[in-house]
Design an enzyme around this catalytic site. Sequence first.
Site, PDB file in Angstrom:
ATOM      1  N   LYS A  21      31.513 152.168 -66.146  1.00  0.00           N
ATOM      2  CA  LYS A  21      30.707 152.749 -67.191  1.00  0.00           C
ATOM      3  C   LYS A  21      31.195 152.381 -68.597  1.00  0.00           C
ATOM      4  CE  LYS A  21      30.937 156.754 -64.510  1.00  0.00           C
ATOM      5  NZ  LYS A  21      31.241 158.177 -64.457  1.00  0.00           N
ATOM      6  N   GLY A  22      32.466 152.055 -68.693  1.00  0.00           N
ATOM      7  CA  GLY A  22      33.128 152.009 -70.000  1.00  0.00           C
ATOM      8  C   GLY A  22      32.514 151.105 -71.052  1.00  0.00           C
ATOM      9  N   GLU A  58      33.272 143.448 -70.727  1.00  0.00           N
ATOM     10  CA  GLU A  58      34.162 144.541 -70.318  1.00  0.00           C
ATOM     11  C   GLU A  58      34.624 145.316 -71.542  1.00  0.00           C
ATOM     12  OE1 GLU A  58      35.353 146.462 -68.341  1.00  0.00           O
ATOM     13  OE2 GLU A  58      36.098 145.621 -66.479  1.00  0.00           O
ATOM     14  N   ASP A  59      34.924 146.594 -71.366  1.00  0.00           N
ATOM     15  CA  ASP A  59      35.509 147.348 -72.467  1.00  0.00           C
ATOM     16  C   ASP A  59      36.996 147.049 -72.606  1.00  0.00           C
ATOM     17  OD1 ASP A  59      36.012 148.550 -70.028  1.00  0.00           O
ATOM     18  OD2 ASP A  59      35.778 150.596 -70.750  1.00  0.00           O
ATOM     19  N   ASP A 104      43.193 145.748 -68.511  1.00  0.00           N
ATOM     20  CA  ASP A 104      44.491 146.418 -68.447  1.00  0.00           C
ATOM     21  C   ASP A 104      45.325 145.685 -67.397  1.00  0.00           C
ATOM     22  OD1 ASP A 104      46.468 148.479 -67.599  1.00  0.00           O
ATOM     23  OD2 ASP A 104      45.371 149.831 -68.879  1.00  0.00           O
ATOM     24  N   LYS A 133      44.918 144.573 -73.098  1.00  0.00           N
ATOM     25  CA  LYS A 133      46.226 145.235 -73.060  1.00  0.00           C
ATOM     26  C   LYS A 133      47.163 144.393 -72.184  1.00  0.00           C
ATOM     27  CE  LYS A 133      46.008 149.776 -72.131  1.00  0.00           C
ATOM     28  NZ  LYS A 133      46.044 150.959 -71.218  1.00  0.00           N
ATOM     29  N   PHE A 147      47.448 154.518 -73.208  1.00  0.00           N
ATOM     30  CA  PHE A 147      46.153 154.834 -72.594  1.00  0.00           C
ATOM     31  C   PHE A 147      45.183 155.223 -73.704  1.00  0.00           C
ATOM     32  CE2 PHE A 147      43.011 157.081 -70.092  1.00  0.00           C
ATOM     33  CZ  PHE A 147      42.866 156.206 -69.031  1.00  0.00           C
ATOM     34  N   VAL A 148      44.131 154.430 -73.832  1.00  0.00           N
ATOM     35  CA  VAL A 148      43.200 154.647 -74.949  1.00  0.00           C
ATOM     36  C   VAL A 148      41.907 155.292 -74.470  1.00  0.00           C
ATOM     37  CG1 VAL A 148      44.112 152.812 -76.420  1.00  0.00           C
ATOM     38  CG2 VAL A 148      42.343 152.263 -74.749  1.00  0.00           C
ATOM     39  N   ASP A 179      37.182 156.523 -71.121  1.00  0.00           N
ATOM     40  CA  ASP A 179      37.371 157.942 -70.819  1.00  0.00           C
ATOM     41  C   ASP A 179      38.772 158.279 -70.335  1.00  0.00           C
ATOM     42  OD1 ASP A 179      37.088 156.648 -68.212  1.00  0.00           O
ATOM     43  OD2 ASP A 179      36.923 158.676 -67.402  1.00  0.00           O
ATOM     44  N   ARG A 238      34.245 159.592 -73.971  1.00  0.00           N
ATOM     45  CA  ARG A 238      33.491 158.330 -74.028  1.00  0.00           C
ATOM     46  C   ARG A 238      32.657 158.230 -75.307  1.00  0.00           C
ATOM     47  NH1 ARG A 238      33.843 155.669 -69.001  1.00  0.00           N
ATOM     48  NH2 ARG A 238      33.871 157.005 -67.173  1.00  0.00           N
TER      49      ARG A 238
HETATM   50  C1  PRP Z   1      38.176 150.882 -66.527  1.00  0.00           C
HETATM   51  C2  PRP Z   1      37.637 149.929 -67.567  1.00  0.00           C
HETATM   52  C3  PRP Z   1      37.732 148.582 -66.904  1.00  0.00           C
HETATM   53  C4  PRP Z   1      38.922 148.739 -65.989  1.00  0.00           C
HETATM   54  C5  PRP Z   1      40.099 148.020 -66.566  1.00  0.00           C
HETATM   55  O1  PRP Z   1      37.185 151.219 -65.638  1.00  0.00           O
HETATM   56  O2  PRP Z   1      36.326 150.277 -67.942  1.00  0.00           O
HETATM   57  O3  PRP Z   1      36.572 148.276 -66.157  1.00  0.00           O
HETATM   58  O4  PRP Z   1      39.192 150.135 -65.880  1.00  0.00           O
HETATM   59  O5  PRP Z   1      41.262 148.296 -65.858  1.00  0.00           O
HETATM   60  P1  PRP Z   1      42.092 147.216 -65.024  1.00  0.00           P
HETATM   61  O6  PRP Z   1      42.190 145.982 -65.866  1.00  0.00           O
HETATM   62  O7  PRP Z   1      43.424 147.880 -64.821  1.00  0.00           O
HETATM   63  O8  PRP Z   1      41.393 146.985 -63.713  1.00  0.00           O
HETATM   64  P2  PRP Z   1      37.312 152.496 -64.652  1.00  0.00           P
HETATM   65  O9  PRP Z   1      37.713 152.011 -63.298  1.00  0.00           O
HETATM   66  O10 PRP Z   1      38.158 153.537 -65.293  1.00  0.00           O
HETATM   67  O11 PRP Z   1      35.803 152.960 -64.577  1.00  0.00           O
HETATM   68  P3  PRP Z   1      34.888 153.520 -65.782  1.00  0.00           P
HETATM   69  O12 PRP Z   1      34.618 152.375 -66.736  1.00  0.00           O
HETATM   70  O13 PRP Z   1      33.653 153.968 -65.085  1.00  0.00           O
HETATM   71  O14 PRP Z   1      35.623 154.641 -66.448  1.00  0.00           O
HETATM   72  C1  7HP Z   2      41.328 151.638 -67.837  1.00  0.00           C
HETATM   73  C2  7HP Z   2      41.317 152.518 -68.902  1.00  0.00           C
HETATM   74  N1  7HP Z   2      40.494 153.528 -69.236  1.00  0.00           N
HETATM   75  C3  7HP Z   2      40.776 154.169 -70.379  1.00  0.00           C
HETATM   76  N2  7HP Z   2      41.824 153.862 -71.164  1.00  0.00           N
HETATM   77  C4  7HP Z   2      42.661 152.858 -70.854  1.00  0.00           C
HETATM   78  O1  7HP Z   2      43.696 152.567 -71.640  1.00  0.00           O
HETATM   79  C5  7HP Z   2      42.410 152.154 -69.682  1.00  0.00           C
HETATM   80  N3  7HP Z   2      43.036 151.116 -69.075  1.00  0.00           N
HETATM   81  N4  7HP Z   2      42.350 150.814 -67.972  1.00  0.00           N
END
Ligand code: PRP
Ligand code: 7HP
Length: 181
Positions: free
Chosen positions: A44-45, A100-101, A104, A132, A153-154, A160, A166
Amino acid sequence: MAPNNEKISTLISKEELQKRIKELAKDIGKDYEGRDLLIIAVLKGSFMFLADLIRELDCHVGIDFMGTSSYGASTKSSGEVRITKDLEQSVWGRHVLLVEDIVDTGLTLRYLVDTLRARQPASLKVCALLDKPARRRVRIGLDYYGFIIPNAFVVGYGLDYQEKYRGLPYVGVMEDEDQHS
Ligand code: PRP
Ligand code: 7HP
């Protein structure tokens, strides 16, 4: 103001986000000039980033969504990427930009890039608002990125913590967040 008790300090302001997104849109628009582009946003991010990015893009784009989840209610990746929603259209032979948002650990992006490549798009590039690198567990290249951020953690601007924050118009760090080491 965060609509909760946790204190959020601003990492990237609304103005900085909008300025950088304009620059990204300009670069992307130039690179895809004369080509049909399909943007795939990762839910969703990335919904807020997508909305602002396409408003700045000076070209016609198709939009589709993939949903993934790997964090659940935690600030740490479970290490297992779950597809919660698949595309509604084929990417075969299309020029695809994955939006992507945040990157990580890189596990979500690695999984999505491998999944989409197997469906044979004409080209596949990746645009992430936040990078990151300190937390990376897999090698993955970004074609476009907005900001490199520290190991914290942002939240906000689509991101979220336990489904909260969000809607914040900026990217912030939870001040008492100490589990993300
Ligand atoms: C978050 C974010 C990325 C992913 C990045 O999604 O939106 O898609 O994690 O993390 P990574 O590089 O460690 O895989 P999340 O799984 O939290 O789902 P959301 O966007 O629905 O909150
Ligand atoms: C996923 C995610 N969601 C929120 N904040 C961050 O820093 C995050 N890293 N990966």
